[in-house]
Design a protein around this motif. Sequence first.
Motif, PDB file in Angstrom:
ATOM      1  N   ASN A 107       0.859  -1.179   0.000  1.00  0.00           N
ATOM      2  CA  ASN A 107       0.000   0.000   0.000  1.00  0.00           C
ATOM      3  C   ASN A 107       0.895   1.229   0.000  1.00  0.00           C
ATOM      4  O   ASN A 107       1.946   1.230   0.646  1.00  0.00           O
ATOM      5  CB  ASN A 107      -0.897   0.058   1.240  1.00  0.00           C
ATOM      6  N   ILE A 171      -2.756   3.710  -3.451  1.00  0.00           N
ATOM      7  CA  ILE A 171      -2.436   2.717  -4.475  1.00  0.00           C
ATOM      8  C   ILE A 171      -2.158   1.399  -3.773  1.00  0.00           C
ATOM      9  O   ILE A 171      -1.386   1.352  -2.810  1.00  0.00           O
ATOM     10  CB  ILE A 171      -1.221   3.149  -5.314  1.00  0.00           C
ATOM     11  N   ARG A 172      -2.781   0.324  -4.256  1.00  0.00           N
ATOM     12  CA  ARG A 172      -2.691  -0.967  -3.588  1.00  0.00           C
ATOM     13  C   ARG A 172      -2.070  -2.018  -4.498  1.00  0.00           C
ATOM     14  O   ARG A 172      -2.184  -1.940  -5.718  1.00  0.00           O
ATOM     15  CB  ARG A 172      -4.085  -1.429  -3.155  1.00  0.00           C
ATOM     16  N   LYS A 173      -1.452  -3.004  -3.876  1.00  0.00           N
ATOM     17  CA  LYS A 173      -0.906  -4.158  -4.598  1.00  0.00           C
ATOM     18  C   LYS A 173      -1.495  -5.425  -3.978  1.00  0.00           C
ATOM     19  O   LYS A 173      -1.624  -5.519  -2.769  1.00  0.00           O
ATOM     20  CB  LYS A 173       0.625  -4.174  -4.507  1.00  0.00           C
ATOM     21  N   GLY A 182      -4.366  -3.290   0.426  1.00  0.00           N
ATOM     22  CA  GLY A 182      -3.731  -4.336  -0.342  1.00  0.00           C
ATOM     23  C   GLY A 182      -3.020  -5.312   0.574  1.00  0.00           C
ATOM     24  O   GLY A 182      -2.856  -5.076   1.765  1.00  0.00           O
ATOM     25  N   PRO A 312       0.430  -2.810 -15.698  1.00  0.00           N
ATOM     26  CA  PRO A 312      -0.587  -2.743 -14.635  1.00  0.00           C
ATOM     27  C   PRO A 312      -0.308  -1.647 -13.616  1.00  0.00           C
ATOM     28  O   PRO A 312      -1.247  -1.027 -13.094  1.00  0.00           O
ATOM     29  CB  PRO A 312      -0.505  -4.139 -13.992  1.00  0.00           C
ATOM     30  N   ILE A 313       0.967  -1.386 -13.320  1.00  0.00           N
ATOM     31  CA  ILE A 313       1.309  -0.308 -12.388  1.00  0.00           C
ATOM     32  C   ILE A 313       0.958   1.040 -12.996  1.00  0.00           C
ATOM     33  O   ILE A 313       0.414   1.920 -12.321  1.00  0.00           O
ATOM     34  CB  ILE A 313       2.804  -0.380 -12.024  1.00  0.00           C
ATOM     35  N   ILE A 315      -1.349   1.729 -15.226  1.00  0.00           N
ATOM     36  CA  ILE A 315      -2.803   1.894 -15.204  1.00  0.00           C
ATOM     37  C   ILE A 315      -3.287   2.247 -13.809  1.00  0.00           C
ATOM     38  O   ILE A 315      -4.125   3.139 -13.625  1.00  0.00           O
ATOM     39  CB  ILE A 315      -3.485   0.608 -15.716  1.00  0.00           C
ATOM     40  N   GLY A 316      -2.750   1.553 -12.792  1.00  0.00           N
ATOM     41  CA  GLY A 316      -3.139   1.843 -11.410  1.00  0.00           C
ATOM     42  C   GLY A 316      -2.772   3.248 -10.977  1.00  0.00           C
ATOM     43  O   GLY A 316      -3.567   3.939 -10.322  1.00  0.00           O
ATOM     44  N   LEU A 317      -1.575   3.706 -11.352  1.00  0.00           N
ATOM     45  CA  LEU A 317      -1.152   5.066 -11.020  1.00  0.00           C
ATOM     46  C   LEU A 317      -2.075   6.090 -11.667  1.00  0.00           C
ATOM     47  O   LEU A 317      -2.524   7.042 -11.020  1.00  0.00           O
ATOM     48  CB  LEU A 317       0.286   5.301 -11.479  1.00  0.00           C
ATOM     49  N   GLN A 319      -5.193   5.818 -12.771  1.00  0.00           N
ATOM     50  CA  GLN A 319      -6.548   5.817 -12.232  1.00  0.00           C
ATOM     51  C   GLN A 319      -6.592   6.390 -10.816  1.00  0.00           C
ATOM     52  O   GLN A 319      -7.512   7.146 -10.481  1.00  0.00           O
ATOM     53  CB  GLN A 319      -7.114   4.398 -12.265  1.00  0.00           C
ATOM     54  N   ALA A 320      -5.615   6.041  -9.975  1.00  0.00           N
ATOM     55  CA  ALA A 320      -5.618   6.530  -8.597  1.00  0.00           C
ATOM     56  C   ALA A 320      -5.385   8.036  -8.531  1.00  0.00           C
ATOM     57  O   ALA A 320      -6.065   8.750  -7.784  1.00  0.00           O
ATOM     58  CB  ALA A 320      -4.543   5.790  -7.780  1.00  0.00           C
TER      59      ALA A 320
END
Length: 417
Positions: A107, A171-173, A182, A312-313, A315-317, A319-320
């Motif tokens: 996280n 941001i979660r993993k 996460g 994937p990272i 995209i997550g960055l 969007q967050a």
Amino acid sequence: MALIDSFKGLLAKPKEFFRAKMLNGYAPVFSQFGNNIYASDVVQNCIDIIATEISKLQPRHIRTDSNGMQIVQRGNLNRLFKFGPNDLMTTRDFLEKIIWLLYLNFNVFIYPIYTSTVGENGIESRTYTGMYPLNPYQVDFLQDPTGTLYVKLFFQSGESFTLPYSEVIHIRKKFSMNDIMGGGMNGQPDNEALLKVLRINDTVLQGLEKGIKTSMSIRGIMKIATMLDDDAQRKERERFEKLVSSGDSGILPIDLKGDFTPIAIDPRMVDKDTMTFLKTSVQEWYGVSLAMLSRDYKDEQYQAFYESTLEPILIGLSQAFSKTLFSPRELDVGNEIVFYQRDMMYLSTTAKLSLIKTAGEQGLLSDDQKLALLGYPPIPGGNRITQSLNYVDRSIINIYQLNNAKTGKAVKEDGEE
């Protein structure tokens, strides 16, 4: 510190809080987080590869208009993203810090500092002045009587801050078992499977170290045939060691009192396949191939690494950041944060030339963009965009072919004898 002062200026006003209720029945109180896996050099190398590649990204605030055109916006966000999101970090440092915290804690919390103004139309406008990656040792999720979710962050300095969760970039993993955090069920890194491999690897390395030390230290037994006291035995041993260290010819002269028996030590090393398996297991956990670790990769290998691990990272960055930095209205009109790859500089020269040919013929690149791909500076008039004449608009392709057919027929008739 200026950062602490900035937090204090935007703390939630005192009100009644209670623990946020979780569907799985767990109390949403999370402590950060063990770091014992980072004693492994393979783990650190894998994360360093990922963090280094992510640090090359170029975050930009863009807006997509009704025609699908993306326009880079002028404003304070892009000024922050260009050189440094805060007073302590460059953009590269900022992105690298985010990735290390993400893989350390599963996280990462990023706090955007802003000033707010409300216009005559009643719409709030925010001006962002900084963004800070945070590393709290404990995180509590709270609710007020209206159901609004807050996050209370505890830091090693003794400070704690309660902030609206909607204003913190989270941001979660491995977001799976827990409803908010996460990692595993308790919101902590779920590294147990990885730790088993690392423990075996550590045991193997310790065994190798001991085996090497043993083979290099004990060479034999010196038997002294006479009865000697401790001091006499020590002197006799020192005399023998002196002979060993000075024996250039490899022959040791020993009197009748001494008898040397050599010990043949053959430490059994772990086979190559076992060592490769242990190392590969860690690499697969992080999605980093041997080619990436050795920095000796081809275009196809980097593309696979990008699509499986980096994308994937990204995209997550995106969007967050977009979800937190923009209001629902701003999102509706096309505002977002995009993390662009840096000029495709990982490509080989052959691949770059192929990209320039294909994209250039389609009129997608300016002359300066083509030069930048090859590592050259811009030139006067480099914003010119050229396109091949070998392509035609699909909507007029039938008309284009009919005209060509008529022209060909006319030429043939004129040429008849």
